[in-house]
Design a protein around this motif. Sequence first.
Motif, mmCIF file in Angstrom:
data_model
loop_
_atom_site.group_PDB
_atom_site.id
_atom_site.type_symbol
_atom_site.label_atom_id
_atom_site.label_comp_id
_atom_site.label_asym_id
_atom_site.label_seq_id
_atom_site.Cartn_x
_atom_site.Cartn_y
_atom_site.Cartn_z
ATOM 1 N N ILE A 55 0.925 -1.207 -0.069
ATOM 2 C CA ILE A 55 0.099 0.098 0.049
ATOM 3 C C ILE A 55 0.719 1.218 0.133
ATOM 4 C CG2 ILE A 55 -1.657 1.499 1.323
ATOM 5 C CD1 ILE A 55 -2.585 -1.348 2.359
ATOM 6 N N THR A 56 1.841 1.381 0.820
ATOM 7 C CA THR A 56 2.476 2.522 1.095
ATOM 8 C C THR A 56 3.777 2.683 0.211
ATOM 9 O OG1 THR A 56 4.175 1.596 2.680
ATOM 10 C CG2 THR A 56 2.215 2.494 3.680
ATOM 11 N N ASN A 57 4.350 1.678 -0.538
ATOM 12 C CA ASN A 57 5.353 1.509 -1.577
ATOM 13 C C ASN A 57 6.555 2.172 -0.551
ATOM 14 O OD1 ASN A 57 6.597 1.097 -3.809
ATOM 15 N ND2 ASN A 57 6.104 3.220 -4.728
ATOM 16 N N ASP A 58 6.768 1.543 0.390
ATOM 17 C CA ASP A 58 7.736 1.947 1.417
ATOM 18 C C ASP A 58 9.172 1.141 1.271
ATOM 19 O OD1 ASP A 58 9.330 3.261 3.569
ATOM 20 O OD2 ASP A 58 7.496 3.442 4.661
ATOM 21 N N THR A 59 10.198 1.268 1.844
ATOM 22 C CA THR A 59 11.317 0.376 1.942
ATOM 23 C C THR A 59 11.409 -0.219 3.244
ATOM 24 O OG1 THR A 59 12.972 2.024 2.691
ATOM 25 C CG2 THR A 59 12.759 1.205 0.258
ATOM 26 N N TYR A 60 11.839 -1.597 3.794
ATOM 27 C CA TYR A 60 11.339 -2.021 5.143
ATOM 28 C C TYR A 60 12.780 -2.641 5.576
ATOM 29 C CZ TYR A 60 7.056 -2.447 2.672
ATOM 30 O OH TYR A 60 5.994 -1.935 1.854
ATOM 31 N N VAL A 61 12.732 -2.651 6.975
ATOM 32 C CA VAL A 61 14.044 -2.552 7.833
ATOM 33 C C VAL A 61 13.799 -3.685 8.982
ATOM 34 C CG1 VAL A 61 15.281 -0.710 7.001
ATOM 35 C CG2 VAL A 61 13.890 -0.678 9.025
ATOM 36 N N SER A 62 14.336 -4.381 9.309
ATOM 37 C CA SER A 62 14.287 -5.280 10.640
ATOM 38 C C SER A 62 14.739 -4.414 11.807
ATOM 39 C CB SER A 62 15.073 -6.389 10.608
ATOM 40 O OG SER A 62 14.513 -7.311 9.763
ATOM 41 N N MET A 63 14.119 -4.143 12.891
ATOM 42 C CA MET A 63 14.293 -3.460 13.794
ATOM 43 C C MET A 63 14.292 -4.253 15.031
ATOM 44 S SD MET A 63 13.424 0.447 12.971
ATOM 45 C CE MET A 63 14.696 1.263 14.184
ATOM 46 N N LYS A 64 14.627 -3.877 16.243
ATOM 47 C CA LYS A 64 14.359 -4.595 17.529
ATOM 48 C C LYS A 64 13.175 -5.079 17.787
ATOM 49 C CE LYS A 64 14.913 -4.173 22.457
ATOM 50 N NZ LYS A 64 15.169 -3.122 23.611
ATOM 51 N N PHE A 65 12.176 -4.286 17.545
ATOM 52 C CA PHE A 65 10.596 -4.714 17.667
ATOM 53 C C PHE A 65 9.936 -5.140 16.410
ATOM 54 C CE2 PHE A 65 11.438 -1.896 21.261
ATOM 55 C CZ PHE A 65 11.002 -2.781 22.280
ATOM 56 N N GLY A 66 10.633 -5.573 15.384
ATOM 57 C CA GLY A 66 10.084 -6.167 14.359
ATOM 58 C C GLY A 66 10.429 -5.337 12.973
ATOM 59 N N PRO A 67 9.806 -5.883 12.103
ATOM 60 C CA PRO A 67 9.592 -5.006 10.800
ATOM 61 C C PRO A 67 9.163 -3.855 10.873
ATOM 62 C CG PRO A 67 8.404 -6.889 10.520
ATOM 63 C CD PRO A 67 8.804 -7.056 11.796
ATOM 64 N N VAL A 68 9.645 -2.758 10.144
ATOM 65 C CA VAL A 68 9.338 -1.306 10.007
ATOM 66 C C VAL A 68 9.356 -0.804 8.736
ATOM 67 C CG1 VAL A 68 9.852 0.965 10.639
ATOM 68 C CG2 VAL A 68 10.042 -1.014 12.261
ATOM 69 N N ASN A 69 8.514 -0.061 8.348
ATOM 70 C CA ASN A 69 8.328 0.758 7.047
ATOM 71 C C ASN A 69 9.270 1.934 7.174
ATOM 72 O OD1 ASN A 69 5.810 -0.614 7.094
ATOM 73 N ND2 ASN A 69 4.954 0.391 5.423
ATOM 74 N N SER A 70 10.302 1.846 6.610
ATOM 75 C CA SER A 70 11.494 2.951 6.963
ATOM 76 C C SER A 70 11.082 4.302 6.663
ATOM 77 C CB SER A 70 12.760 2.506 5.905
ATOM 78 O OG SER A 70 13.924 3.249 6.234
ATOM 79 N N TYR A 71 10.795 4.721 5.424
ATOM 80 C CA TYR A 71 10.386 6.028 5.213
ATOM 81 C C TYR A 71 9.276 6.450 6.192
ATOM 82 C CZ TYR A 71 13.666 5.473 1.750
ATOM 83 O OH TYR A 71 14.918 5.213 0.962
#
Length: 191
Positions: A55-71
């Motif tokens: 939906i958001t066309n974001d990029t994704y990262v793994s962070m301490k509390f799980g996956p995150v939409n970076s931008y």
Amino acid sequence: MTYVPNIPDWFLTRKAAQVTAFFALKSGGEINILKATKLIYLADRLSMERRDFPITNDTYVSMKFGPVNSYTYSYMNGAAPTRQEDWLEFISPRRHENLMLSQQIEIGDLDELSRSDIKLLEETWGKFKDIDRFALADWTHEFCPEWKDPAGSSIPIELARIFQVLEKNDPVDLAEDLQTERRMIAAFRAA
């Protein structure tokens, strides 16, 4: 030193703000940032599973509390240097651990979201609305195998990896299609 991300031209800030606003609206006008990041990621993941694009066309990262939409997360934290007006139209600057709507809205005011986007957001909300933010983070650790423990940092999650764990036939081709679309959006905006 504060991290200031370079927001690419293809990132749809207003749409990401409206996705965030959807979940804030469902939460009574205010939502915890951790819960919001999980819901937004899970909605994008569901969209990739059902429609082959987020939906958001974001990029994704793994962070301490799980996956995150970076931008999107950068906007949540007030760290994004561009297109702030698109974000602030819907979401007020972060207040402690919470995000609040910047104005009274209804679902119909979220004009960047298609009916199928809204349907996926509603489904995500229905499934996860009653789960505590930390339990939701734990859920993503267990049920989103694309997430890897970043050991206190962050690790990129490749689009092809998400498509792979969703058991898509051509995960690399699907990821390349999204990258092509991003280049087209950036070219259109630059024209």
